[in-house]
Design a protein around this motif. Structure first.
Motif, mmCIF file in Angstrom:
data_model
loop_
_atom_site.group_PDB
_atom_site.id
_atom_site.type_symbol
_atom_site.label_atom_id
_atom_site.label_comp_id
_atom_site.label_asym_id
_atom_site.label_seq_id
_atom_site.Cartn_x
_atom_site.Cartn_y
_atom_site.Cartn_z
ATOM 1 N N SER A 102 -29.743 38.293 -12.234
ATOM 2 C CA SER A 102 -28.431 38.809 -12.625
ATOM 3 C C SER A 102 -27.362 37.750 -12.403
ATOM 4 C CB SER A 102 -28.096 40.072 -11.825
ATOM 5 O OG SER A 102 -26.776 40.497 -12.086
ATOM 6 N N ARG A 103 -26.931 37.149 -13.470
ATOM 7 C CA ARG A 103 -25.897 36.124 -13.387
ATOM 8 C C ARG A 103 -24.557 36.723 -12.944
ATOM 9 N NH1 ARG A 103 -24.840 31.397 -17.741
ATOM 10 N NH2 ARG A 103 -22.930 30.536 -16.844
ATOM 11 N N ILE A 104 -24.229 37.903 -13.475
ATOM 12 C CA ILE A 104 -22.932 38.513 -13.174
ATOM 13 C C ILE A 104 -22.830 38.881 -11.697
ATOM 14 C CG2 ILE A 104 -23.616 40.889 -13.675
ATOM 15 C CD1 ILE A 104 -20.249 39.200 -14.538
ATOM 16 N N PHE A 105 -23.967 39.208 -11.061
ATOM 17 C CA PHE A 105 -23.948 39.540 -9.634
ATOM 18 C C PHE A 105 -23.487 38.334 -8.816
ATOM 19 C CE2 PHE A 105 -25.692 39.931 -5.396
ATOM 20 C CZ PHE A 105 -25.439 41.257 -5.072
ATOM 21 N N ILE B 13 -32.915 40.733 -6.467
ATOM 22 C CA ILE B 13 -32.080 41.570 -7.335
ATOM 23 C C ILE B 13 -32.410 41.402 -8.811
ATOM 24 C CG2 ILE B 13 -30.203 41.469 -5.656
ATOM 25 C CD1 ILE B 13 -28.798 39.495 -7.586
ATOM 26 N N GLY B 14 -33.276 40.431 -9.161
ATOM 27 C CA GLY B 14 -33.501 40.105 -10.554
ATOM 28 C C GLY B 14 -32.520 39.038 -11.003
ATOM 29 N N TYR C 218 -27.366 27.638 -13.404
ATOM 30 C CA TYR C 218 -28.045 28.890 -13.747
ATOM 31 C C TYR C 218 -29.492 28.635 -14.166
ATOM 32 C CZ TYR C 218 -28.948 33.369 -16.062
ATOM 33 O OH TYR C 218 -29.490 34.578 -16.445
ATOM 34 N N PHE D 66 -32.340 35.933 -6.676
ATOM 35 C CA PHE D 66 -32.884 36.585 -7.858
ATOM 36 C C PHE D 66 -34.222 37.260 -7.588
ATOM 37 C CE2 PHE D 66 -30.497 33.753 -11.159
ATOM 38 C CZ PHE D 66 -29.328 34.434 -10.852
ATOM 39 N N TYR E 125 -36.569 31.352 -9.804
ATOM 40 C CA TYR E 125 -36.949 32.763 -9.946
ATOM 41 C C TYR E 125 -38.311 32.898 -10.639
ATOM 42 C CZ TYR E 125 -36.967 37.486 -11.913
ATOM 43 O OH TYR E 125 -37.321 38.762 -12.301
#
Length: 233
Positions: A41-44, A38-39, A5, A35, A12
């Protein structure tokens, strides 16, 4: 997961790092590139991993149906497989296993299509997917060995293995292409063999615990026999 991560966040925040030699290899860099869209977003990514595991099992089910495995047996196999670590837990965290499993399952399904009389493009697709997956983990190339064995010795007309010169000649172009690709991109496929100039070097690599994995805890690779037994791990 945390270091993967962090690498994705680094990509990013600083796109110029994309393609650099960072922790985790290709997977977290792909996540970093995602990223950008979408930014961070770890959960994505983790949710996508779950979906990839499900897609992988769909390919497995399709392959079993192509092989005419009875439906009740296929369901039992899927039930047991779903209890394995990757789909049951690892698929829901920030790791590359789900993507690899999905690609491997798609490769296996494509190869089954060839076994059942499909065109040669199904073999090319199967090998290409193995090569793509190997960019995430070198050990996946072991699948190509199994494919090569079937290509060399499996007779689709009789649905039996036959060891003939004709089979070897028919499969030689595919093997040459595979050798060319590996030789052309050694940094991708043969990274773990960098600097190997002797048997002692190979044994040393097999013994080390790179990445903190320590697969051989309690075992030692000290000679060619133990290298064959444990070197793959």
């Amino acid at each position: 997961t945390e270091n993967f991560y962090k690498t994705a966040l680094s990509i990013y925040n600083n796109p110029q790092l994309f393609g650099s030699d960072l922790y985790g290899g290709v997977f977290p860099q792909l996540c970093g590139a995602l990223f950008w869209l979408i930014g961070p977003s770890r959960i994505f990514v983790q949710y996508t991993n779950v979906l990839l595991s499900i897609i992988g099992f769909m390919f497995v089910l399709l392959a079993m149906r192509k092989l005419n495995i009875p439906e009740d047996i296929s369901r039992n196999i899927l039930f047991i497989a779903c209890l394995m670590p990757v789909p049951a837990s690892i698929s829901a965290i920030f790791l590359r296993e789900s993507l690899m499993f999905c690609l491997i399952a798609a490769s296996f399904y494509s190869f089954v299509l060839w076994l059942r009389g499909g065109a040669w493009m199904t073999v090319v697709t199967a090998l290409a997917l193995v090569g793509l997956t190997a960019t995430f983990h070198f050990g996946v190339l072991g699948l190509a060995v199994g494919y090569a064995f079937a290509l060399l010795f499996y007779n689709r007309d009789s649905a039996r293995f036959s060891f003939t010169i004709a089979n070897l000649a028919r499969s030689l172009p595919i093997l040459l292409v595979a050798v060319f690709v590996v030789a052309r991109f050694p940094s991708i496929f043969l990274e773990k063999l960098d600097g190997v100039t002797s048997a002692a070097d190979a044994i040393s690599i097999a013994t080390e615990s790179s990445g903190g994995s320590a697969y051989l805890t309690g075992m030692e690779v000290t000679n060619p026999i133990t290298f064959v037994l444990f070197g793959g791990l």
